[in-house]
Design a protein around this motif. Structure first.
Motif, PDB file in Angstrom:
ATOM      1  N   ASP A 203      -0.570 -29.598 -77.913  1.00  0.00           N
ATOM      2  CA  ASP A 203      -0.558 -28.592 -78.974  1.00  0.00           C
ATOM      3  C   ASP A 203      -1.635 -28.932 -80.002  1.00  0.00           C
ATOM      4  OD1 ASP A 203       0.006 -26.722 -80.894  1.00  0.00           O
ATOM      5  OD2 ASP A 203       2.097 -27.315 -81.190  1.00  0.00           O
ATOM      6  N   PHE A 204      -2.617 -28.037 -80.160  1.00  0.00           N
ATOM      7  CA  PHE A 204      -3.693 -28.241 -81.130  1.00  0.00           C
ATOM      8  C   PHE A 204      -3.340 -27.720 -82.518  1.00  0.00           C
ATOM      9  CE2 PHE A 204      -7.538 -28.427 -77.988  1.00  0.00           C
ATOM     10  CZ  PHE A 204      -7.266 -29.763 -77.752  1.00  0.00           C
ATOM     11  N   GLY A 205      -2.128 -27.234 -82.711  1.00  0.00           N
ATOM     12  CA  GLY A 205      -1.748 -26.740 -84.026  1.00  0.00           C
ATOM     13  C   GLY A 205      -2.147 -25.288 -84.233  1.00  0.00           C
ATOM     14  N   ASP A 206      -2.277 -24.908 -85.489  1.00  0.00           N
ATOM     15  CA  ASP A 206      -2.479 -23.495 -85.834  1.00  0.00           C
ATOM     16  C   ASP A 206      -3.809 -23.200 -86.511  1.00  0.00           C
ATOM     17  OD1 ASP A 206       0.110 -22.595 -84.945  1.00  0.00           O
ATOM     18  OD2 ASP A 206       0.949 -23.643 -86.681  1.00  0.00           O
ATOM     19  N   ARG A 207      -4.676 -24.190 -86.644  1.00  0.00           N
ATOM     20  CA  ARG A 207      -5.911 -23.970 -87.408  1.00  0.00           C
ATOM     21  C   ARG A 207      -7.021 -23.445 -86.501  1.00  0.00           C
ATOM     22  NH1 ARG A 207      -6.795 -25.609 -92.339  1.00  0.00           N
ATOM     23  NH2 ARG A 207      -8.884 -26.436 -91.957  1.00  0.00           N
ATOM     24  N   ARG A 208      -6.838 -22.172 -86.089  1.00  0.00           N
ATOM     25  CA  ARG A 208      -7.919 -21.520 -85.357  1.00  0.00           C
ATOM     26  C   ARG A 208      -9.069 -21.218 -86.306  1.00  0.00           C
ATOM     27  NH1 ARG A 208      -6.347 -16.309 -82.955  1.00  0.00           N
ATOM     28  NH2 ARG A 208      -4.726 -16.268 -84.552  1.00  0.00           N
ATOM     29  N   MET A 209     -10.263 -21.253 -85.771  1.00  0.00           N
ATOM     30  CA  MET A 209     -11.461 -21.089 -86.593  1.00  0.00           C
ATOM     31  C   MET A 209     -11.456 -19.764 -87.354  1.00  0.00           C
ATOM     32  SD  MET A 209     -15.380 -21.276 -85.209  1.00  0.00           S
ATOM     33  CE  MET A 209     -16.769 -20.575 -86.122  1.00  0.00           C
ATOM     34  N   GLY A 210     -11.172 -18.654 -86.670  1.00  0.00           N
ATOM     35  CA  GLY A 210     -11.241 -17.351 -87.308  1.00  0.00           C
ATOM     36  C   GLY A 210     -10.293 -17.206 -88.482  1.00  0.00           C
ATOM     37  N   PRO A 211      -8.975 -17.370 -88.276  1.00  0.00           N
ATOM     38  CA  PRO A 211      -8.044 -17.247 -89.392  1.00  0.00           C
ATOM     39  C   PRO A 211      -8.289 -18.264 -90.504  1.00  0.00           C
ATOM     40  CG  PRO A 211      -6.873 -17.059 -87.312  1.00  0.00           C
ATOM     41  CD  PRO A 211      -8.273 -17.486 -86.979  1.00  0.00           C
ATOM     42  N   THR A 212      -8.721 -19.476 -90.138  1.00  0.00           N
ATOM     43  CA  THR A 212      -8.989 -20.478 -91.168  1.00  0.00           C
ATOM     44  C   THR A 212     -10.136 -20.040 -92.059  1.00  0.00           C
ATOM     45  OG1 THR A 212      -8.173 -22.272 -89.752  1.00  0.00           O
ATOM     46  CG2 THR A 212      -9.609 -22.887 -91.585  1.00  0.00           C
ATOM     47  N   LEU A 213     -11.210 -19.531 -91.466  1.00  0.00           N
ATOM     48  CA  LEU A 213     -12.347 -19.100 -92.281  1.00  0.00           C
ATOM     49  C   LEU A 213     -12.015 -17.865 -93.105  1.00  0.00           C
ATOM     50  CD1 LEU A 213     -15.392 -19.717 -89.924  1.00  0.00           C
ATOM     51  CD2 LEU A 213     -14.528 -21.141 -91.778  1.00  0.00           C
ATOM     52  N   ALA A 214     -11.075 -17.052 -92.642  1.00  0.00           N
ATOM     53  CA  ALA A 214     -10.651 -15.914 -93.455  1.00  0.00           C
ATOM     54  C   ALA A 214     -10.013 -16.389 -94.760  1.00  0.00           C
ATOM     55  CB  ALA A 214      -9.666 -15.044 -92.675  1.00  0.00           C
ATOM     56  N   CYS A 215      -9.361 -17.543 -94.711  1.00  0.00           N
ATOM     57  CA  CYS A 215      -8.738 -18.124 -95.910  1.00  0.00           C
ATOM     58  C   CYS A 215      -9.673 -19.069 -96.661  1.00  0.00           C
ATOM     59  CB  CYS A 215      -7.467 -18.882 -95.521  1.00  0.00           C
ATOM     60  SG  CYS A 215      -6.187 -17.863 -94.766  1.00  0.00           S
ATOM     61  N   GLU A 216     -10.664 -19.624 -95.961  1.00  0.00           N
ATOM     62  CA  GLU A 216     -11.585 -20.596 -96.563  1.00  0.00           C
ATOM     63  C   GLU A 216     -13.028 -20.175 -96.287  1.00  0.00           C
ATOM     64  OE1 GLU A 216     -10.578 -24.689 -95.474  1.00  0.00           O
ATOM     65  OE2 GLU A 216      -8.596 -23.992 -94.828  1.00  0.00           O
ATOM     66  N   PRO A 217     -13.474 -19.029 -96.826  1.00  0.00           N
ATOM     67  CA  PRO A 217     -14.812 -18.521 -96.491  1.00  0.00           C
ATOM     68  C   PRO A 217     -15.945 -19.439 -96.916  1.00  0.00           C
ATOM     69  CG  PRO A 217     -13.823 -17.264 -98.289  1.00  0.00           C
ATOM     70  CD  PRO A 217     -12.746 -18.117 -97.731  1.00  0.00           C
ATOM     71  N   ALA A 218     -15.723 -20.298 -97.884  1.00  0.00           N
ATOM     72  CA  ALA A 218     -16.780 -21.211 -98.325  1.00  0.00           C
ATOM     73  C   ALA A 218     -17.159 -22.205 -97.234  1.00  0.00           C
ATOM     74  CB  ALA A 218     -16.343 -21.953 -99.584  1.00  0.00           C
ATOM     75  N   ARG A 219     -16.311 -22.380 -96.234  1.00  0.00           N
ATOM     76  CA  ARG A 219     -16.579 -23.344 -95.157  1.00  0.00           C
ATOM     77  C   ARG A 219     -17.314 -22.719 -93.979  1.00  0.00           C
ATOM     78  NH1 ARG A 219     -11.880 -26.513 -92.795  1.00  0.00           N
ATOM     79  NH2 ARG A 219     -13.665 -27.695 -92.045  1.00  0.00           N
TER      80      ARG A 219
END
Length: 328
Positions: A89-105
């Motif tokens: 299990d790689f967890g829940d931090r998919r790139m797309g949804p994460t960047l939607a919440c953290e656009p500065a990254r």
């Protein structure tokens, strides 16, 4: 998203008796995914019905990636007759949804994804992989007239359509033959997991690579930067292409950019057909909501001089009103 009836017995056989099973996001295939949780540990259950999905390519490519230092989900248990795999299990931090919440990254994460491709291309692809050859490229672009064209009422001339494509991918096929790389084929923000820096190249985990082939090094870069699911700004896309060209030591940047455009057109035209097929054959209607973005990619691709024959075909056979506005 009810777990398969055989799941509890499968889990019990492998030390997960009584584990809680909850659904995870699926994909465009017949595969389904569930999170399995038990006493502080978790895993992912893949349900891949064997009459519709063959899990062996997934396991083969995963083994190759892991052997070369990349992060693919490790196999915990399998029953291929039942179509069940238990995976890390790689967890829940998919790139797309994460960047939607953290656009500065965004720039940092896309740079890491490009660097992963550069590292991947330094490993010769497995000899067992089929080539991403003309037959496969053509099979995929024919999905457009078969599904999109039929649904939109486009009377496509398949002979001129095939001839147009054959006039544009000569350089792509030549480089694919001379210096093939492992092409994951669905390398985009929803299939990349953000792990940590100790987790392999760039701290990224890889998903959905069972359809991998040996092909051109620009393909997965196209998949990353011309994403059907999220917008990538022209500025960021250009910077990432430059980063790849520099990192890969590309000796003819213009030829590479032409191949990028050709493969972009090929991939995005294929997606137009696939997304309509998902709606009309499989009842998955949500994918057509992304078609305006895919058409925007196609328009940019076709503007490249290398795509002139294909652009002429689309201009002659696909009027504007049957492009982005129609597909909803």
């Amino acid at each position: 998203m009810t777990p398969p009836a055989t799941a509890p017995a499968f889990l019990a056989r492998h030390g997960w008796a009584g584990a809680r099973i909850t659904p995870l996001a699926g994909d465009a295939s017949f595969r389904r995914y569930f999170r399995v949780a038990d006493r502080g540990r978790s895993a992912v259950l893949m349900d891949a019905p064997p009459d519709k999905e063959d899990s062996r390519p997934f396991l083969f490519v995963a083994q190759f990636l892991l052997a070369n230092g990349f992060r693919a989900p490790r196999l915990l248990a399998a029953d291929l007759d039942e179509g069940l795999l238990l995976l890390e299990d790689f967890g829940d931090r998919r790139m797309g949804p994460t960047l939607a919440c953290e656009p500065a990254r965004e720039e940092e994460v896309y740079a890491a994804a490009v660097d992963l491709l550069l590292a991947l291309h330094r490993a010769p692809p497995p000899l067992e992989l089929r080539p991403y050859d003309r037959a496969e490229l053509l099979r995929e672009v024919l999905l457009f007239p078969e599904w999109y064209g039929r649904a939109a009422g486009i009377d496509a001339d398949l002979e001129s359509y095939t001839n147009a494509w054959d006039r544009v991918w000569g350089d792509v096929l030549a480089e694919s033959d001379q210096r093939p790389v492992l092409v994951l084929r669905d390398y985009h923000a929803d299939n990349i997991m953000l792990l940590d820096e100790s987790a392999g190249p760039a701290g990224l985990g890889l998903l959905d690579f069972q359809d991998a082939l040996a092909g051109h090094r620009a393909y997965d870069l196209v998949s990353l930067l011309e994403d059907a699911r999220r917008d990538v700004s022209p500025r960021l896309a250009a910077a990432m292409v430059d980063r790849f060209i520099l990192g890969a030591g590309v000796d003819d940047a213009e030829r590479f950019r032409a191949a990028f455009a050709v493969l972009g057109a090929q991939r995005n035209v294929k997606i137009l057909g696939i997304f309509v097929r998902l709606r009309d054959r499989d009842g998955k209607r949500g994918y057509v909501d992304m078609l305006p973005r895919v058409w925007a990619h196609v328009a940019r691709n076709l503007a490249h001089p290398a795509l002139a024959p294909v652009r002429a075909w689309f201009d002659a056979h696909v009027p504007q009103e049957l492009r982005a506005p129609w597909c909803r």
